[in-house]
Design a protein around this motif. Structure first.
Motif, PDB file in Angstrom:
ATOM      1  N   ASN A 167       0.808  -1.211   0.000  1.00 32.54           N
ATOM      2  CA  ASN A 167       0.000   0.000   0.000  1.00 32.54           C
ATOM      3  C   ASN A 167       0.845   1.266   0.000  1.00 32.54           C
ATOM      4  O   ASN A 167       0.448   2.285  -0.553  1.00 32.54           O
ATOM      5  N   GLN A 168       2.023   1.181   0.654  1.00 30.58           N
ATOM      6  CA  GLN A 168       2.925   2.333   0.710  1.00 30.58           C
ATOM      7  C   GLN A 168       4.356   1.851   0.451  1.00 30.58           C
ATOM      8  O   GLN A 168       5.112   1.596   1.391  1.00 30.58           O
ATOM      9  N   PRO A 169       4.741   1.689  -0.807  1.00 27.71           N
ATOM     10  CA  PRO A 169       6.044   1.093  -1.150  1.00 27.71           C
ATOM     11  C   PRO A 169       7.249   1.815  -0.558  1.00 27.71           C
ATOM     12  O   PRO A 169       8.304   1.206  -0.384  1.00 27.71           O
ATOM     13  N   ALA A 170       7.104   3.107  -0.235  1.00 27.39           N
ATOM     14  CA  ALA A 170       8.253   3.862   0.270  1.00 27.39           C
ATOM     15  C   ALA A 170       8.211   4.038   1.783  1.00 27.39           C
ATOM     16  O   ALA A 170       9.020   4.789   2.334  1.00 27.39           O
ATOM     17  N   ASN A 171       7.309   3.350   2.471  1.00 28.01           N
ATOM     18  CA  ASN A 171       7.163   3.527   3.925  1.00 28.01           C
ATOM     19  C   ASN A 171       8.447   3.094   4.643  1.00 28.01           C
ATOM     20  O   ASN A 171       8.790   1.910   4.660  1.00 28.01           O
ATOM     21  N   PRO A 172       9.161   4.051   5.260  1.00 28.55           N
ATOM     22  CA  PRO A 172      10.459   3.699   5.881  1.00 28.55           C
ATOM     23  C   PRO A 172      10.315   2.789   7.093  1.00 28.55           C
ATOM     24  O   PRO A 172      11.160   1.930   7.340  1.00 28.55           O
ATOM     25  N   ASP A 173       9.237   2.979   7.867  1.00 30.53           N
ATOM     26  CA  ASP A 173       9.043   2.140   9.051  1.00 30.53           C
ATOM     27  C   ASP A 173       8.767   0.694   8.660  1.00 30.53           C
ATOM     28  O   ASP A 173       9.225  -0.242   9.320  1.00 30.53           O
ATOM     29  N   ALA A 174       8.019   0.508   7.585  1.00 30.90           N
ATOM     30  CA  ALA A 174       7.734  -0.850   7.111  1.00 30.90           C
ATOM     31  C   ALA A 174       9.013  -1.538   6.660  1.00 30.90           C
ATOM     32  O   ALA A 174       9.240  -2.719   6.956  1.00 30.90           O
ATOM     33  N   ARG A 175       9.867  -0.799   5.958  1.00 32.94           N
ATOM     34  CA  ARG A 175      11.122  -1.387   5.480  1.00 32.94           C
ATOM     35  C   ARG A 175      12.068  -1.670   6.641  1.00 32.94           C
ATOM     36  O   ARG A 175      12.762  -2.691   6.654  1.00 32.94           O
ATOM     37  N   ALA A 176      12.078  -0.770   7.630  1.00 30.63           N
ATOM     38  CA  ALA A 176      12.948  -0.985   8.792  1.00 30.63           C
ATOM     39  C   ALA A 176      12.490  -2.199   9.590  1.00 30.63           C
ATOM     40  O   ALA A 176      13.304  -3.022  10.025  1.00 30.63           O
ATOM     41  N   ASN A 177      11.176  -2.320   9.803  1.00 28.55           N
ATOM     42  CA  ASN A 177      10.655  -3.484  10.528  1.00 28.55           C
ATOM     43  C   ASN A 177      10.883  -4.769   9.738  1.00 28.55           C
ATOM     44  O   ASN A 177      11.185  -5.821  10.314  1.00 28.55           O
ATOM     45  N   LEU A 178      10.724  -4.668   8.418  1.00 28.19           N
ATOM     46  CA  LEU A 178      10.973  -5.837   7.576  1.00 28.19           C
ATOM     47  C   LEU A 178      12.421  -6.289   7.725  1.00 28.19           C
ATOM     48  O   LEU A 178      12.709  -7.486   7.843  1.00 28.19           O
ATOM     49  N   ALA A 179      13.338  -5.333   7.749  1.00 27.93           N
ATOM     50  CA  ALA A 179      14.752  -5.671   7.915  1.00 27.93           C
ATOM     51  C   ALA A 179      14.992  -6.333   9.262  1.00 27.93           C
ATOM     52  O   ALA A 179      15.734  -7.320   9.363  1.00 27.93           O
ATOM     53  N   GLY A 180      14.351  -5.807  10.326  1.00 28.16           N
ATOM     54  CA  GLY A 180      14.510  -6.415  11.640  1.00 28.16           C
ATOM     55  C   GLY A 180      14.023  -7.848  11.675  1.00 28.16           C
ATOM     56  O   GLY A 180      14.650  -8.725  12.274  1.00 28.16           O
ATOM     57  N   ALA A 181      12.894  -8.090  11.002  1.00 28.54           N
ATOM     58  CA  ALA A 181      12.351  -9.453  10.944  1.00 28.54           C
ATOM     59  C   ALA A 181      13.270 -10.367  10.140  1.00 28.54           C
ATOM     60  O   ALA A 181      13.491 -11.530  10.510  1.00 28.54           O
ATOM     61  N   LEU A 182      13.822  -9.845   9.055  1.00 32.44           N
ATOM     62  CA  LEU A 182      14.719 -10.651   8.218  1.00 32.44           C
ATOM     63  C   LEU A 182      16.011 -10.995   8.957  1.00 32.44           C
ATOM     64  O   LEU A 182      16.548 -12.097   8.800  1.00 32.44           O
ATOM     65  N   ILE A 183      16.494 -10.069   9.778  1.00 29.37           N
ATOM     66  CA  ILE A 183      17.676 -10.362  10.597  1.00 29.37           C
ATOM     67  C   ILE A 183      17.370 -11.518  11.538  1.00 29.37           C
ATOM     68  O   ILE A 183      18.171 -12.443  11.707  1.00 29.37           O
ATOM     69  N   ALA A 184      16.188 -11.471  12.144  1.00 33.73           N
ATOM     70  CA  ALA A 184      15.791 -12.546  13.064  1.00 33.73           C
ATOM     71  C   ALA A 184      15.663 -13.881  12.341  1.00 33.73           C
ATOM     72  O   ALA A 184      15.881 -14.944  12.935  1.00 33.73           O
ATOM     73  N   LEU A 185      15.337 -13.832  11.058  1.00 29.81           N
ATOM     74  CA  LEU A 185      15.188 -15.054  10.267  1.00 29.81           C
ATOM     75  C   LEU A 185      16.501 -15.506   9.631  1.00 29.81           C
ATOM     76  O   LEU A 185      16.545 -16.553   8.977  1.00 29.81           O
ATOM     77  N   GLY A 186      17.556 -14.696   9.800  1.00 33.57           N
ATOM     78  CA  GLY A 186      18.854 -15.065   9.243  1.00 33.57           C
ATOM     79  C   GLY A 186      19.085 -14.611   7.821  1.00 33.57           C
ATOM     80  O   GLY A 186      20.079 -14.991   7.197  1.00 33.57           O
ATOM     81  N   SER A 187      18.198 -13.773   7.285  1.00 39.63           N
ATOM     82  CA  SER A 187      18.353 -13.273   5.912  1.00 39.63           C
ATOM     83  C   SER A 187      19.080 -11.926   5.965  1.00 39.63           C
ATOM     84  O   SER A 187      18.490 -10.858   5.734  1.00 39.63           O
ATOM     85  N   TYR A 188      20.353 -11.979   6.255  1.00 39.88           N
ATOM     86  CA  TYR A 188      21.103 -10.761   6.553  1.00 39.88           C
ATOM     87  C   TYR A 188      21.348  -9.885   5.329  1.00 39.88           C
ATOM     88  O   TYR A 188      21.260  -8.658   5.430  1.00 39.88           O
ATOM     89  N   ARG A 189      21.634 -10.474   4.189  1.00 39.51           N
ATOM     90  CA  ARG A 189      21.884  -9.672   2.983  1.00 39.51           C
ATOM     91  C   ARG A 189      20.619  -8.948   2.526  1.00 39.51           C
ATOM     92  O   ARG A 189      20.663  -7.785   2.123  1.00 39.51           O
ATOM     93  N   GLU A 190      19.498  -9.646   2.589  1.00 41.42           N
ATOM     94  CA  GLU A 190      18.235  -9.015   2.202  1.00 41.42           C
ATOM     95  C   GLU A 190      17.900  -7.884   3.173  1.00 41.42           C
ATOM     96  O   GLU A 190      17.429  -6.817   2.762  1.00 41.42           O
ATOM     97  N   ALA A 191      18.127  -8.123   4.451  1.00 43.58           N
ATOM     98  CA  ALA A 191      17.898  -7.079   5.453  1.00 43.58           C
ATOM     99  C   ALA A 191      18.782  -5.871   5.169  1.00 43.58           C
ATOM    100  O   ALA A 191      18.335  -4.714   5.262  1.00 43.58           O
ATOM    101  N   GLU A 192      20.030  -6.125   4.815  1.00 48.06           N
ATOM    102  CA  GLU A 192      20.956  -5.032   4.500  1.00 48.06           C
ATOM    103  C   GLU A 192      20.428  -4.179   3.353  1.00 48.06           C
ATOM    104  O   GLU A 192      20.485  -2.944   3.397  1.00 48.06           O
ATOM    105  N   GLN A 193      19.891  -4.811   2.313  1.00 48.61           N
ATOM    106  CA  GLN A 193      19.374  -4.077   1.161  1.00 48.61           C
ATOM    107  C   GLN A 193      18.251  -3.130   1.563  1.00 48.61           C
ATOM    108  O   GLN A 193      18.215  -1.966   1.139  1.00 48.61           O
ATOM    109  N   HIS A 194      17.329  -3.625   2.387  1.00 52.11           N
ATOM    110  CA  HIS A 194      16.221  -2.777   2.824  1.00 52.11           C
ATOM    111  C   HIS A 194      16.708  -1.619   3.690  1.00 52.11           C
ATOM    112  O   HIS A 194      16.248  -0.482   3.543  1.00 52.11           O
ATOM    113  N   LEU A 195      17.651  -1.895   4.574  1.00 53.54           N
ATOM    114  CA  LEU A 195      18.147  -0.850   5.465  1.00 53.54           C
ATOM    115  C   LEU A 195      18.928   0.219   4.706  1.00 53.54           C
ATOM    116  O   LEU A 195      18.822   1.409   5.009  1.00 53.54           O
ATOM    117  N   ARG A 196      19.690  -0.198   3.712  1.00 52.40           N
ATOM    118  CA  ARG A 196      20.428   0.795   2.923  1.00 52.40           C
ATOM    119  C   ARG A 196      19.465   1.667   2.134  1.00 52.40           C
ATOM    120  O   ARG A 196      19.723   2.864   1.915  1.00 52.40           O
TER     121      ARG A 196
END
Length: 215
Positions: free
Chosen positions: A33-62
């Protein structure tokens, strides 16, 4: 279902509840619904870190940092993702940026100190935490963490001072009592070693745990 903010908030809750897969679902719903939402991307990165997807998390955070470089939490989470990939220098850089952005934020400073300690630089790590202590000199957790680092750096006098301060706020803190007792009983520094005080502290720790703590 199209409320992006609600999905973002639910994602944050699911991360704290230890359910990162559900957090990813809510973040993706928010981003649809909001592709540029920074909070959604930051939370997504946090969840991906918890799941072990570190490179994908890095992409979202950058991506978040590129648009919003002043979000200290994004730099901290990026550092965590980088540490998991063994990129220590890059992680340290991100943590220092976070500390500069919000000098009074103890969480970023604690993460920087932890990284420096893991890299075999306990004296530097203690120095970073002392910067936070300047604003919160009586904080028991900060004092305890500094004391642990000072012990590793073989500075027992400083460790004793910080443990003593920590115990003023939390007099029954078992770990602080035990560590201080150990330093008092084993230090090679005559001005620090005090057998009677060590016994007194150890007895306090034993009483505080009802005699059930092996250490």
């Amino acid at each position: 279902p199209s409320n992006a903010e609600a999905h973002v908030n639910l994602a944050g809750i699911e991360i704290r509840r230890g359910r990162p897969a559900l957090a990813v679902e809510h973040c993706n719903a928010a981003l649809r619904n909001q592709p540029a939402n920074p909070d959604a991307r930051a939370n997504l990165a946090g969840a991906l870190i918890a799941l072990g997807s570190y490179r994908e998390a890095e992409q979202h955070l950058r991506a978040v940092i590129a648009d919003y470089p002043g979000i200290a939490g994004a730099h901290v989470n990026l550092a965590l993702a980088l540490v998991k990939q063994g990129r220590w220098d890059d992680a340290e850089k991100q943590l220092r940026i976070a500390c500069d952005l919000v000098p009074g934020d103890t969480s970023a400073r604690i993460e920087l100190a932890r990284l420096l300690d893991e890299r075999g630089r306990p004296a530097e790590a203690a120095g970073e935490l002392r910067k936070s202590l300047a604003a919160k000199p009586d904080d028991p957790v900060l004092n305890y963490r500094v004391a642990v680092l000072e012990t590793k750096a073989q500075r027992p006098r400083a460790a004793v001072a910080h443990l003593t301060t920590a115990l003023k706020s939390r007099p029954d803190w078992t770990e602080a009592l035990t560590n201080l007792a150990w330093i008092r009983s084993t230090s090679i520094d005559d001005s620090v070693r005090d057998g009677k005080d060590a016994v007194r502290l150890a007895e306090r720790a034993d009483r505080a745990t009802g005699g059930k703590h092996p250490l």
